[in-house]
Design an enzyme around this catalytic site. Structure first.
Site, PDB file in Angstrom:
ATOM      1  N   TYR A 165       0.850  -1.194   0.000  1.00  0.00           N
ATOM      2  CA  TYR A 165       0.000   0.000   0.000  1.00  0.00           C
ATOM      3  C   TYR A 165       0.884   1.242   0.000  1.00  0.00           C
ATOM      4  O   TYR A 165       1.783   1.366   0.843  1.00  0.00           O
ATOM      5  CB  TYR A 165      -0.917   0.041   1.238  1.00  0.00           C
ATOM      6  CG  TYR A 165      -1.713   1.322   1.279  1.00  0.00           C
ATOM      7  CD1 TYR A 165      -2.990   1.387   0.742  1.00  0.00           C
ATOM      8  CD2 TYR A 165      -1.158   2.496   1.796  1.00  0.00           C
ATOM      9  CE1 TYR A 165      -3.702   2.578   0.727  1.00  0.00           C
ATOM     10  CE2 TYR A 165      -1.862   3.692   1.777  1.00  0.00           C
ATOM     11  CZ  TYR A 165      -3.125   3.727   1.245  1.00  0.00           C
ATOM     12  OH  TYR A 165      -3.826   4.909   1.215  1.00  0.00           O
ATOM     13  N   GLU A 224      -3.493   7.420  -4.326  1.00  0.00           N
ATOM     14  CA  GLU A 224      -3.247   6.132  -3.685  1.00  0.00           C
ATOM     15  C   GLU A 224      -2.979   5.023  -4.693  1.00  0.00           C
ATOM     16  O   GLU A 224      -3.626   4.942  -5.726  1.00  0.00           O
ATOM     17  CB  GLU A 224      -4.503   5.793  -2.863  1.00  0.00           C
ATOM     18  CG  GLU A 224      -4.455   4.507  -2.097  1.00  0.00           C
ATOM     19  CD  GLU A 224      -5.798   4.203  -1.453  1.00  0.00           C
ATOM     20  OE1 GLU A 224      -6.040   4.694  -0.340  1.00  0.00           O
ATOM     21  OE2 GLU A 224      -6.605   3.486  -2.059  1.00  0.00           O
TER      22      GLU A 224
END
Ligand code: GDP
Ligand code: MN
Length: 395
Positions: free
Chosen positions: A100, A197
Site C-alpha cells: 500500500y 493512492e
C-alpha cells in the site's frame, strides 16, 4: 472529484510511475479485442469507488473468450450504488507482493502524509483498524517534499513493521521507492489531490514494481485550478460524481452553497452562521429543515431567485423560511428577488420572511405590497413556518 482508475493511471504514467498497459472497453466485444492484443488480462469495473475486487468487479481472463465473458458479467453490474459503464482491460500481473502506498492530507498535522504498508491489497482502513502497527507514515516538508533519506527510512520502518519481506531485496525496495514516492507526492501536490493512492503497488514475480490500482481524488475546492482536467474527463467526470446527492450536485452547478438535510422546511439565509442559527430555530420549534442554503453577502435578486428555484427542486419541501440579515446584502434587492421568483416560478408554498438591516424598510414595503407579511423576529418566523406546515395552510 474522483478520477476513475484508468484516468488516475494515466496521471501516474505521465508522472513517471509505471502502470500496466490497458484499454478501456464499453462492450464485451471491445474487451475481447483488447485481450487479443494484451494476452492474459485482468478486467476491472470503472467506478469511482474502492472494494471492487470483493464486489466481483475485478476478474482475471486468460483468453479473449474469457475476457468477453468477464466483461459481460461486469458491465452493467451495480457496485456500491454505481452501475458499471466501462471496464479497464489490463495485461494481468503475476503478483508476488501487494504493497500500500498513498499520499493524503493529515488534518491533525495540517500537512500531507505519505503512508506505506507492506500489508497492501486490503482496504487500508481495515489495516489501520486491526493492525495499525503495520502502517508507516512520513510527513514531508511541504516545500521541500519527501527527501531520499526520509523515504529510505520510511521504507525500512514499513519493512520492519511487516517482519520483513523477501519479494525484493532491501536495496531494490529502497532504490524503487525513493523516486516513486517523490513522483507520487509531487503529483498529489500538483493536482491538489486530497488522496493519491496506489493499492496494491505490485511487486511482480519477475521483480517489477508497478501500480496495480490507482485512486485519485481532487479537492473540490481546488477544481477551479484544474479546469483542463475537468474538461478532459468529460462525461466520465460526471459519472464520478453520480454517487453524490443529486440536489447537491445541482446546487454546485448553480454555484450555490447548499447542503441537503432531508426535512420539509426549505431554508434560505445569508451567512453560514445565520443559516445554522436558522436551522436551530426551526428545530427548536419542532420543524425539520430541508436544507442549508447560504446565499452569501451582497446577494442580488437573481441569486435569490436561483436559491428559491433550488428549494423547489426538492419534492420534500413543503414551506420556505427566508432569514436575511442585511449588511452588504440589501433588503430591497432580496425582496425583489423573492417576489419575481415567486411569480415566475408559480411558487404557492407557505413562505415566511424575516428581514432586518440594510434597506429593511424598503424590503418590507415591497414584500407587503406583494402580499408577503414579513416576520418581526427570527424566532417568530420559525414558529410561524412550523405552524403553517403543521396546519397544512398556505401563505
Ligand atoms: P479494488 O478492490 O477496487 O481496490 O480493486 P484492485 O484493482 O485493487 O483489485 C483488487 C485485487 O484484485 C487486488 O488486490 C489483486 O489482489 C487483484 N488483482 C488486480 N489486478 C490483478 C492482476 O493483474 N493480476 C492478479 N493476479 N490479481 C490482480
Ligand atoms: Mn485497490
Amino acid at each position: 472529484m474522483k478520477l476513475l482508475e484508468h484516468q488516475a493511471k494515466e496521471r501516474l504514467r505521465r508522472a513517471g510511475i509505471e502502470c500496466p498497459t490497458g484499454r478501456v472497453a464499453r462492450s464485451p466485444q471491445e474487451a475481447e479485442q483488447a485481450a487479443r492484443e494484451l494476452g492474459a488480462t485482468v478486467i476491472k469495473a470503472q467506478v469511482p469507488i474502492g472494494g471492487r475486487g470483493k464486489a466481483g468487479g475485478v476478474k482475471l481472463a486468460r483468453t479473449p473468450a474469457e475476457a468477453h465473458q468477464a466483461a459481460a458479467a461486469i458491465l452493467g453490474m451495480e457496485i456500491h450504488g454505481y452501475t458499471v459503464p466501462s471496464v479497464l482491460c489490463e495485461e494481468a500481473l503475476e503478483i508476488a507482493k501487494e504493497i500500500y502506498l498513498g499520499v493524503t492530507v493529515d488534518r491533525d498535522r495540517r500537512c500531507m502524509v505519505v503512508i506505506l504498508s507492506f500489508a497492501g491489497g486490503m482496504e487500508i482502513e481495515e489495516v489501520a483498524a486491526n493492525s495499525p502497527e503495520k502502517i508507516a507514515k512520513l510527513w514531508p516538508d511541504p516545500f521541500a517534499g519527501p527527501q531520499a533519506f526520509e523515504i529510505r527510512e520510511l521504507t525500512l520502518r514499513a519493512l520492519a513493521a511487516a517482519g520483513g519481506d523477501d519479494s525484493l531485496s532491501k536495496a531494490r525496495y529502497l532504490s524503487e521507492l525513493v523516486p516513486l514516492v517523490q513522483r507520487l507526492f509531487k503529483l498529489a501536490q500538483d493536482l491538489d489531490a486530497s488522496l493519491c493512492e496506489i493499492n496494491p503497488l505490485v511487486v511482480t514475480k519477475s521483480g517489477q514494481v508497478i501500480a496495480g490500482d490507482a485512486k485519485i481524488e481532487i479537492d473540490q475546492n481546488a477544481e477551479f485550478r484544474h479546469r483542463d482536467l475537468v474538461m478532459e474527463l468529460g462525461p466520465d467526470a460526471a459519472a464520478a460524481t453520480s454517487g453524490d446527492d443529486p440536489l447537491e450536485v445541482e446546487a454546485r452547478r448553480r454555484g450555490l452553497t447548499y447542503v441537503h438535510l432531508g426535512g420539509s422546511i426549505g431554508i434560505i439565509g445569508n451567512g453560514a452562521g445565520l443559516v445554522m442559527n436558522t436551522l436551530d430555530l426551526v428545530k427548536q420549534q419542532g420543524g425539520s429543515p430541508a436544507n442549508f442554503l447560504d446565499i452569501g453577502g451582497g446577494a442580488k435578486a437573481e441569486v435569490v431567485k436561483q436559491a428559491l428555484e433550488m428549494l423547489l427542486l426538492d419534492p420534500e419541501v413543503k414551506g420556505v423560511f427566508v432569514n436575511i440579515f442585511g449588511g452588504i446584502t440589501r433588503g430591497d434587492e432580496v425582496a425583489r428577488g423573492l417576489i419575481t421568483a415567486r411569480d415566475e416560478l408559480g411558487f404557492k408554498l407557505p413562505l415566511v420572511v424575516r428581514m432586518t438591516g440594510t434597506r429593511e424598510e424598503e424590503g418590507r414595503a415591497l414584500l407587503e405590497e406583494a402580499g408577503i407579511t414579513p416576520a418581526v423576529s427570527a424566532p417568530e418566523a420559525a414558529r410561524k413556518i412550523v405552524e403553517l406546515l403543521s396546519s397544512g395552510g398556505g401563505n
